[in-house]
Design a protein around this motif. Sequence first.
Motif, PDB file in Angstrom:
ATOM      1  N   ASP A  67      42.238 -14.763 -20.954  1.00 18.10           N
ATOM      2  CA  ASP A  67      42.497 -13.718 -19.958  1.00 18.10           C
ATOM      3  C   ASP A  67      43.295 -14.343 -18.811  1.00 18.10           C
ATOM      4  OD1 ASP A  67      42.353 -11.910 -17.806  1.00 18.10           O
ATOM      5  OD2 ASP A  67      40.440 -11.103 -18.477  1.00 18.10           O
ATOM      6  N   VAL A  68      44.603 -14.124 -18.811  1.00 13.68           N
ATOM      7  CA  VAL A  68      45.496 -14.795 -17.862  1.00 13.68           C
ATOM      8  C   VAL A  68      45.161 -14.417 -16.422  1.00 13.68           C
ATOM      9  CG1 VAL A  68      47.895 -15.075 -17.112  1.00 13.68           C
ATOM     10  CG2 VAL A  68      47.352 -14.985 -19.549  1.00 13.68           C
ATOM     11  N   VAL A  69      44.907 -13.133 -16.173  1.00 17.04           N
ATOM     12  CA  VAL A  69      44.657 -12.672 -14.797  1.00 17.04           C
ATOM     13  C   VAL A  69      43.346 -13.253 -14.265  1.00 17.04           C
ATOM     14  CG1 VAL A  69      44.266 -10.672 -13.329  1.00 17.04           C
ATOM     15  CG2 VAL A  69      45.973 -10.557 -15.155  1.00 17.04           C
ATOM     16  N   LYS A  70      42.292 -13.175 -15.055  1.00 13.14           N
ATOM     17  CA  LYS A  70      41.006 -13.742 -14.638  1.00 13.14           C
ATOM     18  C   LYS A  70      41.127 -15.234 -14.411  1.00 13.14           C
ATOM     19  CE  LYS A  70      36.186 -14.252 -16.159  1.00 13.14           C
ATOM     20  NZ  LYS A  70      35.223 -13.951 -17.255  1.00 13.14           N
ATOM     21  N   ASN A  71      41.813 -15.909 -15.328  1.00 17.03           N
ATOM     22  CA  ASN A  71      41.998 -17.351 -15.203  1.00 17.03           C
ATOM     23  C   ASN A  71      42.790 -17.687 -13.943  1.00 17.03           C
ATOM     24  OD1 ASN A  71      41.742 -19.983 -17.022  1.00 17.03           O
ATOM     25  ND2 ASN A  71      43.762 -20.041 -16.079  1.00 17.03           N
ATOM     26  N   MET A  81      42.957 -20.311  -8.784  1.00 18.53           N
ATOM     27  CA  MET A  81      43.386 -20.308  -7.391  1.00 18.53           C
ATOM     28  C   MET A  81      42.208 -20.543  -6.452  1.00 18.53           C
ATOM     29  SD  MET A  81      46.604 -20.060  -7.094  1.00 18.53           S
ATOM     30  CE  MET A  81      46.381 -19.949  -5.339  1.00 18.53           C
ATOM     31  N   ASP A  82      41.089 -19.883  -6.704  1.00 25.24           N
ATOM     32  CA  ASP A  82      39.921 -20.034  -5.825  1.00 25.24           C
ATOM     33  C   ASP A  82      39.473 -21.487  -5.759  1.00 25.24           C
ATOM     34  OD1 ASP A  82      39.880 -17.353  -5.249  1.00 25.24           O
ATOM     35  OD2 ASP A  82      38.258 -16.851  -6.642  1.00 25.24           O
ATOM     36  N   ILE A  83      39.401 -22.130  -6.916  1.00 24.52           N
ATOM     37  CA  ILE A  83      38.913 -23.514  -6.959  1.00 24.52           C
ATOM     38  C   ILE A  83      39.929 -24.463  -6.333  1.00 24.52           C
ATOM     39  CG2 ILE A  83      38.236 -25.410  -8.482  1.00 24.52           C
ATOM     40  CD1 ILE A  83      37.199 -23.265 -10.444  1.00 24.52           C
ATOM     41  N   ASN A 103      52.424 -15.219 -14.224  1.00 26.86           N
ATOM     42  CA  ASN A 103      53.158 -14.025 -14.627  1.00 26.86           C
ATOM     43  C   ASN A 103      54.037 -14.310 -15.840  1.00 26.86           C
ATOM     44  OD1 ASN A 103      52.430 -11.736 -13.024  1.00 26.86           O
ATOM     45  ND2 ASN A 103      53.360 -12.724 -11.252  1.00 26.86           N
ATOM     46  N   THR A 104      54.570 -15.519 -15.915  1.00 31.54           N
ATOM     47  CA  THR A 104      55.341 -15.911 -17.101  1.00 31.54           C
ATOM     48  C   THR A 104      54.426 -15.933 -18.327  1.00 31.54           C
ATOM     49  OG1 THR A 104      56.849 -17.242 -15.751  1.00 31.54           O
ATOM     50  CG2 THR A 104      56.790 -17.704 -18.112  1.00 31.54           C
ATOM     51  N   ALA A 105      53.211 -16.477 -18.154  1.00 32.14           N
ATOM     52  CA  ALA A 105      52.240 -16.483 -19.256  1.00 32.14           C
ATOM     53  C   ALA A 105      51.863 -15.065 -19.673  1.00 32.14           C
ATOM     54  CB  ALA A 105      50.994 -17.265 -18.852  1.00 32.14           C
ATOM     55  N   ILE A 137      50.816  -9.866 -11.904  1.00 32.17           N
ATOM     56  CA  ILE A 137      50.036 -10.293 -10.743  1.00 32.17           C
ATOM     57  C   ILE A 137      50.939 -10.152  -9.518  1.00 32.17           C
ATOM     58  CG2 ILE A 137      48.857 -12.242  -9.649  1.00 32.17           C
ATOM     59  CD1 ILE A 137      48.454 -13.335 -12.563  1.00 32.17           C
ATOM     60  N   PRO A 138      50.478  -9.529  -8.436  1.00 35.97           N
ATOM     61  CA  PRO A 138      51.341  -9.313  -7.258  1.00 35.97           C
ATOM     62  C   PRO A 138      51.848 -10.635  -6.666  1.00 35.97           C
ATOM     63  CG  PRO A 138      49.345  -7.988  -7.104  1.00 35.97           C
ATOM     64  CD  PRO A 138      49.142  -8.926  -8.254  1.00 35.97           C
ATOM     65  N   PHE A 139      53.079 -10.618  -6.168  1.00 39.12           N
ATOM     66  CA  PHE A 139      53.659 -11.766  -5.479  1.00 39.12           C
ATOM     67  C   PHE A 139      53.472 -11.596  -3.968  1.00 39.12           C
ATOM     68  CE2 PHE A 139      56.200 -11.944  -9.412  1.00 39.12           C
ATOM     69  CZ  PHE A 139      56.076 -13.295  -9.710  1.00 39.12           C
TER      70      PHE A 139
END
Length: 333
Positions: free
Chosen positions: A226-230, A235-237, A265-267, A278-280
Amino acid sequence: MRFENLSIVVPVYNAEKHINNILINLAKIPDVAVIMVDDGSNDDTVFKIEQFISNNRLLKWRLIKPGHRGASGARNVGISEVKTKYVMFVDADDEIDIDAFLNLENLLYKDFDFLSIGQVHVNEFTDNLSDEYRKTLIFSMLGLKSFEKLDSINTKLSCPGPVSKVYSVDMLNEHSIHFPEEVVHGEDLLFNAAVVSKAKSIMFSSESIYLYYNNVESVSKAIRYDVVKNHFNFMDILLSICECNELISQKDKSAIKLICEINDNTALILQNSKATMIPFYTSDANFRLVKRRKIIHLLLLKCGMKSIIKKIVLNNRNAHYETSNSLREVQRY
């Protein structure tokens, strides 16, 4: 030559095809402890490991079977089982250049928190790590530029992953550093970023010891996580690591977010060209830190040119592998 200070952790999963190579390979290292961590294999991997350990009477070798937890979970289990001063990681389908590795013996009797090994390095030891130096090493892993003035010659690690490196077990335990199991892609970069942020001393060796095998057949395989969840977990970590250690400014933070948004986003496009991006957030990003080709990717992404992005990425991959005469291309670190 003796390596009683070192444990090698090898996570394995359905590795019966290549497992004998790494077993024979590691058995050539004298007095090293080897911890094989099976991640729930359902082929003959476990049988082959047990047979090899038994037949060769390898008293310092162990096979641990914690069940399926993924590569990060397997490595974390391995770390928890280490009894030596230092630990390193090897993947089951790779190998060690034994002759080059034996040259590291004297280094493993020295005191350090982290050792990066690879032909990109100049031999160096530093125990005066500035925040600017830590940030430079982390930025290099992310593919960002850094304009800090540094005393050290070595401004990047041998590779972003955990291989071709040696870690102080006391340092990992003191700071509770582990592989984040909630991140599927980029977890090894986060592990090294945490190490760089906490290490009091880093050693670099110019030896080239690690043979990393790219499976040419798997280059075009689909992205299955899951690219978005990942993305948001990663980012958080990462930002937590950098902010807790006061390594970055607000503009640095924006540049980190931007490079991750470009990459993920490329992935997403490679996974599903119809996926919602994913928003920029580029309003306050320091574009000087972002390399030119990534800026081009950003412009194409923001213009919705998904097919062009996909074509560029796949063409670059194919160009890299089309000259290979083997299904397993080796890369040295």
